[in-house]
Design a protein around this motif. Sequence first.
Motif, PDB file in Angstrom:
ATOM      1  N   SER A  10       0.668  -0.862   8.662  1.00 54.83           N
ATOM      2  CA  SER A  10       2.396  -1.602   8.825  1.00 54.83           C
ATOM      3  C   SER A  10       2.390  -2.764   9.771  1.00 54.83           C
ATOM      4  O   SER A  10       2.705  -3.771   8.854  1.00 54.83           O
ATOM      5  N   LEU A  11       1.221  -2.817  10.300  1.00 59.44           N
ATOM      6  CA  LEU A  11       1.219  -4.067  11.529  1.00 59.44           C
ATOM      7  C   LEU A  11       0.794  -5.447  10.733  1.00 59.44           C
ATOM      8  O   LEU A  11       1.616  -6.217  10.707  1.00 59.44           O
ATOM      9  N   LEU A  12      -0.065  -5.124   9.547  1.00 56.79           N
ATOM     10  CA  LEU A  12      -0.462  -6.540   9.090  1.00 56.79           C
ATOM     11  C   LEU A  12       0.237  -6.620   8.120  1.00 56.79           C
ATOM     12  O   LEU A  12       0.454  -7.445   7.577  1.00 56.79           O
ATOM     13  N   ALA A  13       1.195  -5.733   7.327  1.00 51.16           N
ATOM     14  CA  ALA A  13       2.331  -6.053   6.019  1.00 51.16           C
ATOM     15  C   ALA A  13       3.274  -7.082   7.238  1.00 51.16           C
ATOM     16  O   ALA A  13       4.108  -7.849   6.589  1.00 51.16           O
ATOM     17  N   GLU A  14       3.662  -7.355   8.196  1.00 58.32           N
ATOM     18  CA  GLU A  14       4.463  -7.130   9.274  1.00 58.32           C
ATOM     19  C   GLU A  14       4.591  -8.958   9.806  1.00 58.32           C
ATOM     20  O   GLU A  14       5.073  -8.799  10.026  1.00 58.32           O
ATOM     21  N   VAL A  15       2.455  -9.024   9.783  1.00 56.25           N
ATOM     22  CA  VAL A  15       2.980 -10.189  10.538  1.00 56.25           C
ATOM     23  C   VAL A  15       2.886 -11.601   9.667  1.00 56.25           C
ATOM     24  O   VAL A  15       3.441 -12.752  10.420  1.00 56.25           O
ATOM     25  N   SER A  16       3.237 -11.908   8.432  1.00 59.93           N
ATOM     26  CA  SER A  16       3.227 -12.618   7.858  1.00 59.93           C
ATOM     27  C   SER A  16       4.185 -12.954   6.714  1.00 59.93           C
ATOM     28  O   SER A  16       4.326 -11.913   6.114  1.00 59.93           O
ATOM     29  N   ASP A  17       5.505 -13.700   6.300  1.00 62.29           N
ATOM     30  CA  ASP A  17       6.228 -13.738   5.331  1.00 62.29           C
ATOM     31  C   ASP A  17       4.861 -14.479   3.607  1.00 62.29           C
ATOM     32  O   ASP A  17       5.664 -14.120   2.446  1.00 62.29           O
ATOM     33  N   ASP A  18       3.901 -15.254   3.891  1.00 61.85           N
ATOM     34  CA  ASP A  18       2.983 -15.640   3.229  1.00 61.85           C
ATOM     35  C   ASP A  18       2.818 -14.781   2.519  1.00 61.85           C
ATOM     36  O   ASP A  18       1.453 -14.008   2.514  1.00 61.85           O
ATOM     37  N   GLN A  19       2.810 -14.626   1.486  1.00 59.15           N
ATOM     38  CA  GLN A  19       3.130 -13.545   0.265  1.00 59.15           C
ATOM     39  C   GLN A  19       0.605 -14.301  -0.048  1.00 59.15           C
ATOM     40  O   GLN A  19       0.382 -12.558  -0.327  1.00 59.15           O
ATOM     41  N   PHE A  34       4.048   3.588   4.455  1.00 57.14           N
ATOM     42  CA  PHE A  34       2.596   3.748   4.438  1.00 57.14           C
ATOM     43  C   PHE A  34       1.782   4.891   4.759  1.00 57.14           C
ATOM     44  O   PHE A  34       1.189   5.392   4.682  1.00 57.14           O
ATOM     45  N   ALA A  35       3.381   5.370   6.265  1.00 55.58           N
ATOM     46  CA  ALA A  35       2.604   6.683   6.563  1.00 55.58           C
ATOM     47  C   ALA A  35       3.011   7.943   5.074  1.00 55.58           C
ATOM     48  O   ALA A  35       2.188   8.947   5.071  1.00 55.58           O
ATOM     49  N   SER A  92      -3.738  -1.041  -3.604  1.00 56.97           N
ATOM     50  CA  SER A  92      -2.461  -0.069  -2.871  1.00 56.97           C
ATOM     51  C   SER A  92      -1.217  -0.623  -1.227  1.00 56.97           C
ATOM     52  O   SER A  92      -0.406  -0.489  -1.888  1.00 56.97           O
ATOM     53  N   SER A  93      -1.857  -1.244  -0.663  1.00 55.91           N
ATOM     54  CA  SER A  93      -1.307  -1.867  -0.066  1.00 55.91           C
ATOM     55  C   SER A  93       0.143  -3.055   0.006  1.00 55.91           C
ATOM     56  O   SER A  93       1.079  -2.938   0.282  1.00 55.91           O
ATOM     57  N   LEU A  94      -0.321  -4.086  -1.256  1.00 58.51           N
ATOM     58  CA  LEU A  94       0.298  -4.917  -1.735  1.00 58.51           C
ATOM     59  C   LEU A  94       1.238  -4.442  -2.807  1.00 58.51           C
ATOM     60  O   LEU A  94       2.644  -4.743  -3.028  1.00 58.51           O
ATOM     61  N   ILE A  95       1.143  -3.060  -3.352  1.00 56.66           N
ATOM     62  CA  ILE A  95       2.048  -2.471  -4.277  1.00 56.66           C
ATOM     63  C   ILE A  95       3.097  -1.963  -3.131  1.00 56.66           C
ATOM     64  O   ILE A  95       4.421  -1.513  -3.717  1.00 56.66           O
ATOM     65  N   ILE A  96       2.797  -1.366  -2.052  1.00 58.98           N
ATOM     66  CA  ILE A  96       3.997  -0.858  -1.473  1.00 58.98           C
ATOM     67  C   ILE A  96       4.915  -1.489  -0.950  1.00 58.98           C
ATOM     68  O   ILE A  96       5.883  -1.668  -0.627  1.00 58.98           O
ATOM     69  N   VAL A  97       4.046  -2.891  -0.396  1.00 56.15           N
ATOM     70  CA  VAL A  97       4.412  -3.671   0.231  1.00 56.15           C
ATOM     71  C   VAL A  97       5.627  -5.256  -0.677  1.00 56.15           C
ATOM     72  O   VAL A  97       7.257  -4.802  -0.874  1.00 56.15           O
ATOM     73  N   GLN A  98       5.433  -4.509  -2.270  1.00 52.05           N
ATOM     74  CA  GLN A  98       6.593  -5.600  -3.212  1.00 52.05           C
ATOM     75  C   GLN A  98       6.845  -3.798  -3.618  1.00 52.05           C
ATOM     76  O   GLN A  98       9.112  -4.103  -3.812  1.00 52.05           O
TER      77      GLN A  98
END
Length: 401
Positions: free
Chosen positions: A122-131, A345-346, A328-334
């Motif tokens: 989750s922290l990794l996903a929140e660092v930047s808005d740059d896809q 993520f949990a 997987s993480s990219l699908i979750i964020v999208q």
Amino acid sequence: MFYTLFPRSPYLGLLSAQLVSLLGTGITSVCLALLAYELAGSDAGVVLSMIFAIKMLTYIFLSPVFAQMARGLAKRKSLILLDLIRAGFILFIPFVTQVWQVYFLMFAIHACSAWFTPQFQSLLAEVSDDQDEYVKALSISRLAFDLEQMLSPMFTALLLLVLSFRYVFFLDAMSFLVSASLLLLISIPLKQGTKPVIQASGLLENLTLGLKNYLSKPSLKALWFAYLAAASASAMVLVNTVVYVHDILKGDESETALAMMLVGLGSMFVALGLPYWVKKLSLERFHWIGMVTLLFAFLIPLLSSSWFGFAAFCVAMGVGMSCIQTTSSLIIVQTCGSEETAPYFAAHFSLSHCWWLITYLVAGLSAQLLGLSMAYLVMSGLTMLSIVSYFLVTRRSKITI
């Protein structure tokens, strides 16, 4: 390498800390297999399957609880504390003399991981808005897992030349201390505009809300079914590699580490190509490539009992698993859009490890009761079930991932 890709970026510190802690985790996995073989002999596969079943139960039931407990807490500080706790528990492993002691320590260590991993994702996903930068970070994050699978067996094999595997655990604990130090030194400016997930009124409802939200989204449900194939492959590699190498190929500890390293090599191939391929192929295509690769890979040990055949099997396992897990993480964020990603993520962490709970038990018990050849056939059957379920979910909901 990380600095070239992410100069002066918080990703640099996060991914470096992840690589170091994963290196320690990989050393633990290899030495744990050797410890199980020392304590249980030819029954090591059953012992390992029980150890990993405990790990999965911990992940499944504690991850949603920790997701609730973590609300409002600073994620970076939580990660540092969890690294320190894991280092402390690993220091006890060299003194183990009974199998039940291994079970207890693995429960404690994996309870920390059940909190750590979703928080880190989750922290990794929140660092930047740059896809594009996030896709690159996901690729490197997966590469960190693959480097762990390659480097930790290599380091372990070298260390085993001069040390008993029990003493290697002391060095293993140091990796988590280094990871905590790296996390302590970084500063993370989080992106703005994330919406919190709506809370339910009761404790039980809150614990299950994230799971229900996850499964209510067809793209995430399809991802979950794809993970059954990845879990089947991972379970077979971790539970029965040590038995196959020792009993079928008549190898030793170093060759067991080499086989696991080949799995990492196959996975690394996919991780390195992801930033380029994801622009040309849909994420659903990655899943299909992964599941079909795993299905055919399970047949290789049935056709050949040579080192060449087993090496091909290990590389194919790495390729197939990485095609599913890296994206997987990219699908979750999208899928989440502007929602808070931590509960998803949990939920993904908990639900996907339900598959690992099943596959670890099936891999160990089928090999013990039916023999290794039938075990590979059984795991290929689970992979086929994954493929059929994935097909039905994507076609009924008419989604394109």
